[in-house]
Design an enzyme around this catalytic site. Sequence first.
Site, mmCIF file in Angstrom:
data_model
loop_
_atom_site.group_PDB
_atom_site.id
_atom_site.type_symbol
_atom_site.label_atom_id
_atom_site.label_comp_id
_atom_site.label_asym_id
_atom_site.label_seq_id
_atom_site.Cartn_x
_atom_site.Cartn_y
_atom_site.Cartn_z
ATOM 1 N N LYS A 114 0.832 -1.211 0.000
ATOM 2 C CA LYS A 114 0.000 0.000 0.000
ATOM 3 C C LYS A 114 0.865 1.260 0.000
ATOM 4 C CE LYS A 114 -1.688 1.604 4.062
ATOM 5 N NZ LYS A 114 -1.433 3.001 4.411
ATOM 6 N N ASN A 115 1.864 1.285 0.902
ATOM 7 C CA ASN A 115 2.621 2.533 1.075
ATOM 8 C C ASN A 115 3.646 2.779 -0.026
ATOM 9 O OD1 ASN A 115 1.067 3.132 3.233
ATOM 10 N ND2 ASN A 115 2.580 2.563 4.789
ATOM 11 N N ARG B 69 -4.805 10.379 4.648
ATOM 12 C CA ARG B 69 -3.781 11.424 4.769
ATOM 13 C C ARG B 69 -2.799 11.429 3.607
ATOM 14 N NH1 ARG B 69 -2.105 13.745 8.985
ATOM 15 N NH2 ARG B 69 -0.054 13.656 8.039
ATOM 16 N N CYS C 77 -5.188 12.428 13.231
ATOM 17 C CA CYS C 77 -5.806 11.135 12.949
ATOM 18 C C CYS C 77 -5.650 10.262 14.179
ATOM 19 C CB CYS C 77 -5.210 10.494 11.709
ATOM 20 S SG CYS C 77 -3.634 9.720 11.984
ATOM 21 N N ARG D 21 0.243 14.169 13.494
ATOM 22 C CA ARG D 21 0.753 13.983 12.133
ATOM 23 C C ARG D 21 0.717 15.247 11.268
ATOM 24 N NH1 ARG D 21 -1.340 8.432 9.706
ATOM 25 N NH2 ARG D 21 0.576 8.602 8.511
ATOM 26 N N ASP E 212 4.460 0.387 12.055
ATOM 27 C CA ASP E 212 3.283 -0.267 11.462
ATOM 28 C C ASP E 212 3.164 -1.744 11.840
ATOM 29 O OD1 ASP E 212 2.590 2.098 10.288
ATOM 30 O OD2 ASP E 212 3.333 1.596 8.294
ATOM 31 N N ILE F 63 7.534 6.746 17.236
ATOM 32 C CA ILE F 63 7.177 7.478 16.013
ATOM 33 C C ILE F 63 5.876 8.275 16.175
ATOM 34 C CG2 ILE F 63 6.781 7.309 13.505
ATOM 35 C CD1 ILE F 63 9.551 6.293 14.218
ATOM 36 N N ARG G 48 -8.597 -0.704 4.294
ATOM 37 C CA ARG G 48 -7.731 0.350 3.759
ATOM 38 C C ARG G 48 -6.378 -0.228 3.340
ATOM 39 N NH1 ARG G 48 -6.324 4.761 7.476
ATOM 40 N NH2 ARG G 48 -5.002 5.049 5.675
#
Length: 423
Positions: free
Chosen positions: A22-23, A92, A116, A121, A308, A330, A402
């Site tokens: 995804k990223n 985002r 969020c 963020r 993540d 983070i 998502r």
Amino acid sequence: MEKLVIEGGKQLFGEVNISGAKNAALPLIAACLLAPGVHVLHNVPELRDTKTILRLLESLGLTWEREGDTLKIDGTGLRHSEASYDLVKTMRASVLVLGPLLARLGRAKVSLPGGCAIGARPINFHLMGFEQLGVTCDIKNGYVDARIDGRMQGSTVYFDIPSVTGTENLLMAAVLAKGTTIIKNAAKEPEIGNLIDMLIAMGADIEGRDSDRLTIHGVEKLTAAESRIIPDRIEAGTYAIAVGATGGDAVIKNCNPSHLPSLLEKLRLAGIGVDISEKSIRITSPENKKSIQPVDITTMPYPGYPTDLQAQFMALMSMSNGLSVINETIFENRFMHVAELQRMGASIKVDGRIAMVKGLGGNRLTGAQVMATDLRASSSLVIAGLAATGRTDISRIYHLERGYEDMVGKLTGLGATVWKENE
Ligand code: EPU
């Protein structure tokens, strides 16, 4: 709204195929804004977030078609420069269109994403970077209004913290700037390497891939190219943890084990078997299912332990033999899954950014009704539900959709009893 139901207690066996990341897909899709012509992207996951960014590209004038996991995106029709609140609020990463729009049109008006579930963020590093390249950024009525007459001018940009999308946004701006841009303290996540490869295939001139210092010599124009999205290391890591947590034995296929250095080491320390080959990871569980060892983790930018995969590892540690300490450096609010794991019997105390997890030793988590709060928190509840005794109902699974392609199908293929139901 749909919920996910899991009948827990089954060990996961067999094989699971990992989808494209995804990223990586999100910035690579955004990069199609940089040049006219038809861009071809392979291994694109079908996710709620990839659909959202494609809707955003459509709203800017682009067209696209999908065949299987290949996307063809035509960058020719770009004519609008505004990304509305409706699209940005659901994802985002929509801010990733800022860099390419500025590079191609000299104008970008993008809704500010706001906070969020996992923290505030901000995007101040992105804006500071654009300003260094000569862009004027105003914030008005909830939007960033960024503009420049003519081309951006290369410059040196230093990030206080290596921001992933900040680095990607600036790369996409600098490739078409006049002169040379140096990004210092750039993020080094593999998804950035994937974007750099695509930009180079389009004609960009970038040095320093995989390092924290990127040098971008701006070019006058780019052309459409063909690229492949790397495998999703977070999806691979999630399934690896799930197999270990259920005492199973399975192969995670079509992944890149070299993108998961910290997780694989932590799994080994926890007593879980990890055998890697070039494109797969076999996960085996200890003979004695009660012997998961406690392991501490601290989340860090790549190649450190990924934030993540923090929530998923916490689910595993809640079954360990002792005390583990989880330090989230983070994001300031990424422990939303703790209260839900506690409802399943986990023993966790949070103090600021530290969570202390007292493993249940021989005892199992127990199924419960829980609520998904963000993408990765949801997957930790799935892992807990798979390993627990009894039934777990996870509401708000749109979060999972998502970022995890066909999770129900993949878990079912591994022997889990899991299905979706209307709430
Ligand atoms: N930060 C700032 N100012 C900025 C940018 C970042 O203060 O302008 C701070 C953030 O608040 C955070 C840290 O810097 O504390 C690092 O954030 P980063 O910018 O790297 O995060 P991101 O680019 O917004 C990406 C992933 C996230 C992942 C983080 C960290 C994408 C689309 N998103 O976010 O993925 O958690 O990097 O690795 O690539 C997810 O997939 O579930 C997800 C949240």
